[in-house]
Scaffold this motif. Structure first.
Motif, PDB file in Angstrom:
ATOM      1  N   GLU A 119      -9.115 -19.896   9.411  1.00 18.79           N
ATOM      2  CA  GLU A 119      -9.579 -18.948  10.428  1.00 18.79           C
ATOM      3  C   GLU A 119     -10.301 -19.667  11.558  1.00 18.79           C
ATOM      4  O   GLU A 119     -10.137 -19.316  12.740  1.00 18.79           O
ATOM      5  N   ASP A 120     -11.097 -20.695  11.232  1.00 19.82           N
ATOM      6  CA  ASP A 120     -11.790 -21.454  12.266  1.00 19.82           C
ATOM      7  C   ASP A 120     -10.797 -22.200  13.158  1.00 19.82           C
ATOM      8  O   ASP A 120     -10.972 -22.259  14.379  1.00 19.82           O
ATOM      9  N   VAL A 121      -9.773 -22.785  12.544  1.00 20.53           N
ATOM     10  CA  VAL A 121      -8.756 -23.487  13.328  1.00 20.53           C
ATOM     11  C   VAL A 121      -8.045 -22.519  14.269  1.00 20.53           C
ATOM     12  O   VAL A 121      -7.830 -22.812  15.454  1.00 20.53           O
ATOM     13  N   LEU A 122      -7.709 -21.338  13.760  1.00 21.47           N
ATOM     14  CA  LEU A 122      -7.006 -20.356  14.582  1.00 21.47           C
ATOM     15  C   LEU A 122      -7.842 -19.885  15.769  1.00 21.47           C
ATOM     16  O   LEU A 122      -7.298 -19.515  16.809  1.00 21.47           O
ATOM     17  N   LYS A 123      -9.150 -19.905  15.626  1.00 19.39           N
ATOM     18  CA  LYS A 123     -10.026 -19.517  16.736  1.00 19.39           C
ATOM     19  C   LYS A 123     -10.099 -20.598  17.807  1.00 19.39           C
ATOM     20  O   LYS A 123     -10.453 -20.312  18.958  1.00 19.39           O
ATOM     21  N   THR A 124      -9.778 -21.830  17.420  1.00 20.54           N
ATOM     22  CA  THR A 124      -9.990 -22.975  18.310  1.00 20.54           C
ATOM     23  C   THR A 124      -8.705 -23.538  18.896  1.00 20.54           C
ATOM     24  O   THR A 124      -8.672 -23.966  20.047  1.00 20.54           O
ATOM     25  N   VAL A 125      -7.630 -23.536  18.098  1.00 26.06           N
ATOM     26  CA  VAL A 125      -6.397 -24.239  18.462  1.00 26.06           C
ATOM     27  C   VAL A 125      -5.281 -23.222  18.715  1.00 26.06           C
ATOM     28  O   VAL A 125      -5.110 -22.280  17.931  1.00 26.06           O
ATOM     29  N   PRO A 126      -4.500 -23.390  19.774  1.00 24.21           N
ATOM     30  CA  PRO A 126      -3.421 -22.444  20.089  1.00 24.21           C
ATOM     31  C   PRO A 126      -2.196 -22.647  19.197  1.00 24.21           C
ATOM     32  O   PRO A 126      -1.169 -23.180  19.624  1.00 24.21           O
ATOM     33  N   LEU A 127      -2.294 -22.225  17.950  1.00 25.86           N
ATOM     34  CA  LEU A 127      -1.192 -22.388  17.006  1.00 25.86           C
ATOM     35  C   LEU A 127      -0.222 -21.210  17.095  1.00 25.86           C
ATOM     36  O   LEU A 127      -0.628 -20.057  17.178  1.00 25.86           O
ATOM     37  N   ASP A 128       1.069 -21.531  17.035  1.00 29.14           N
ATOM     38  CA  ASP A 128       2.108 -20.503  17.009  1.00 29.14           C
ATOM     39  C   ASP A 128       2.604 -20.231  15.596  1.00 29.14           C
ATOM     40  O   ASP A 128       3.127 -19.155  15.308  1.00 29.14           O
ATOM     41  N   LEU A 129       2.450 -21.215  14.721  1.00 30.04           N
ATOM     42  CA  LEU A 129       3.049 -21.148  13.390  1.00 30.04           C
ATOM     43  C   LEU A 129       2.154 -21.884  12.407  1.00 30.04           C
ATOM     44  O   LEU A 129       1.603 -22.948  12.732  1.00 30.04           O
TER      45      LEU A 129
ATOM     46  N   ILE B 162       6.101 -29.150  17.444  1.00 27.73           N
ATOM     47  CA  ILE B 162       5.250 -30.273  17.079  1.00 27.73           C
ATOM     48  C   ILE B 162       4.334 -29.822  15.947  1.00 27.73           C
ATOM     49  O   ILE B 162       3.981 -28.639  15.837  1.00 27.73           O
ATOM     50  N   GLY B 163       3.958 -30.756  15.094  1.00 25.69           N
ATOM     51  CA  GLY B 163       3.099 -30.447  13.965  1.00 25.69           C
ATOM     52  C   GLY B 163       1.765 -31.159  14.065  1.00 25.69           C
ATOM     53  O   GLY B 163       1.713 -32.375  14.303  1.00 25.69           O
ATOM     54  N   LEU B 164       0.689 -30.397  13.902  1.00 26.27           N
ATOM     55  CA  LEU B 164      -0.660 -30.939  13.877  1.00 26.27           C
ATOM     56  C   LEU B 164      -1.207 -30.774  12.465  1.00 26.27           C
ATOM     57  O   LEU B 164      -1.162 -29.677  11.900  1.00 26.27           O
ATOM     58  N   VAL B 165      -1.705 -31.861  11.899  1.00 29.89           N
ATOM     59  CA  VAL B 165      -2.123 -31.873  10.495  1.00 29.89           C
ATOM     60  C   VAL B 165      -3.610 -31.591  10.379  1.00 29.89           C
ATOM     61  O   VAL B 165      -4.439 -32.318  10.941  1.00 29.89           O
TER      62      VAL B 165
ATOM     63  N   VAL C  57       3.851 -24.805  18.466  1.00 29.49           N
ATOM     64  CA  VAL C  57       2.741 -25.598  17.937  1.00 29.49           C
ATOM     65  C   VAL C  57       2.481 -25.150  16.503  1.00 29.49           C
ATOM     66  O   VAL C  57       2.124 -23.999  16.248  1.00 29.49           O
ATOM     67  N   THR C  58       2.672 -26.072  15.562  1.00 30.89           N
ATOM     68  CA  THR C  58       2.574 -25.766  14.142  1.00 30.89           C
ATOM     69  C   THR C  58       1.349 -26.441  13.543  1.00 30.89           C
ATOM     70  O   THR C  58       1.122 -27.636  13.753  1.00 30.89           O
TER      71      THR C  58
ATOM     72  N   ARG D 130      -0.028 -14.352  11.084  1.00 33.92           N
ATOM     73  CA  ARG D 130       0.749 -15.285  11.897  1.00 33.92           C
ATOM     74  C   ARG D 130       2.057 -15.601  11.182  1.00 33.92           C
ATOM     75  O   ARG D 130       2.154 -15.494   9.955  1.00 33.92           O
ATOM     76  N   ARG D 131       3.048 -16.008  11.956  1.00 40.99           N
ATOM     77  CA  ARG D 131       4.271 -16.504  11.336  1.00 40.99           C
ATOM     78  C   ARG D 131       3.938 -17.773  10.549  1.00 40.99           C
ATOM     79  O   ARG D 131       3.074 -18.556  10.955  1.00 40.99           O
ATOM     80  N   TRP D 132       4.626 -17.960   9.447  1.00 43.91           N
ATOM     81  CA  TRP D 132       4.317 -19.107   8.603  1.00 43.91           C
ATOM     82  C   TRP D 132       5.561 -19.617   7.893  1.00 43.91           C
ATOM     83  O   TRP D 132       6.542 -18.884   7.718  1.00 43.91           O
TER      84      TRP D 132
END
Length: 209
Positions: free
Chosen positions: A70-80, A27-30, A57-58, A97-99
């Motif tokens: 960096e703020d998003v990565l601290k808050t949201v469980p992103l895999d990609l 799934i993609g979150l914008v 979770v992308t 992170r993988r990208w």
């Protein structure tokens, strides 16, 4: 042939659940405020908490500031991470992170060059060119511009829907397909019936893992 499916631009819990129920692999979150599909970090964290094992979770970004990612990565469980702007290879790989990198295709040789420039990416997403928008246009592009030899897994986006995804898979043979507008009732709100029809067409022409 195996093709994976990513549903992008999710903003509501019921849409996330519908995508999962249909068998979405990602799934993609914008995280791009000008987009009507953009979500806040709080909403994204709530949606991300719904995702079961083996669904990726992308997080989609367009020319972001480093601090924002960096703020998003601290808050949201992103895999990609998905970079959909003009980000440099160094920037894309700097978060540990993988990208994947998105390319808006408008001319021959562009995909080959992107594969070389972004060779450390986990995949290359090819989308339609629009001078005023970074994706989400609902427009397709000339698939004949996609080369047969692909050093990176190729993710096909741009104007896909249940009406053309089977033909796209048969012609392009992508690693994955990415859809947003083609399964919506309006921008930012998915349609469960359109989602089901999209997956039905994918399953009709290929296997999915």
């Amino acid at each position: 042939m195996t093709v994976r499916v990513k549903i992008c631009g999710l903003t509501r819990r019921q849409d996330v659940q519908a995508a999962i129920d249909c068998g979405a692999h990602a799934i993609g979150l914008v995280f791009y405020p000008p987009s009507p599909r953009s979500v806040s970090m709080e909403v994204a964290r709530e949606l991300g908490s719904m995702i079961p094992a083996f669904v990726t979770v992308t997080g989609l970004f367009v020319n972001p500031e480093r601090e924002f990612v960096e703020d998003v990565l601290k808050t949201v469980p992103l895999d990609l991470l998905q970079f959909h702007g003009d980000e440099s290879p160094d920037f894309c790989r700097s978060f540990g992170r993988r990208w994947i990198k998105a390319v808006r295709v408008r001319e021959a040789g562009q995909i080959e060059q992107a594969c070389a420039d972004y060779h450390q990416a986990s995949g290359l997403l090819v989308d339609a060119w629009d001078p005023n928008h970074y994706g989400g246009t609902g427009q397709s592009f000339n698939w004949s511009l996609i080369p047969e030899q692909r050093p990176l897994p190729l993710i096909l986006a741009g104007g896909l829907s249940s009406a053309n995804v089977a033909r796209a898979i048969e012609q392009v043979r992508p690693w994955a397909v990415d859809v947003s507008g083609g399964v919506e009732e309006c921008k930012g709100k998915k349609d469960a019936t359109k989602l089901s029809q999209f997956f039905k067409e994918v399953h009709r022409v290929c296997k999915t893992d």
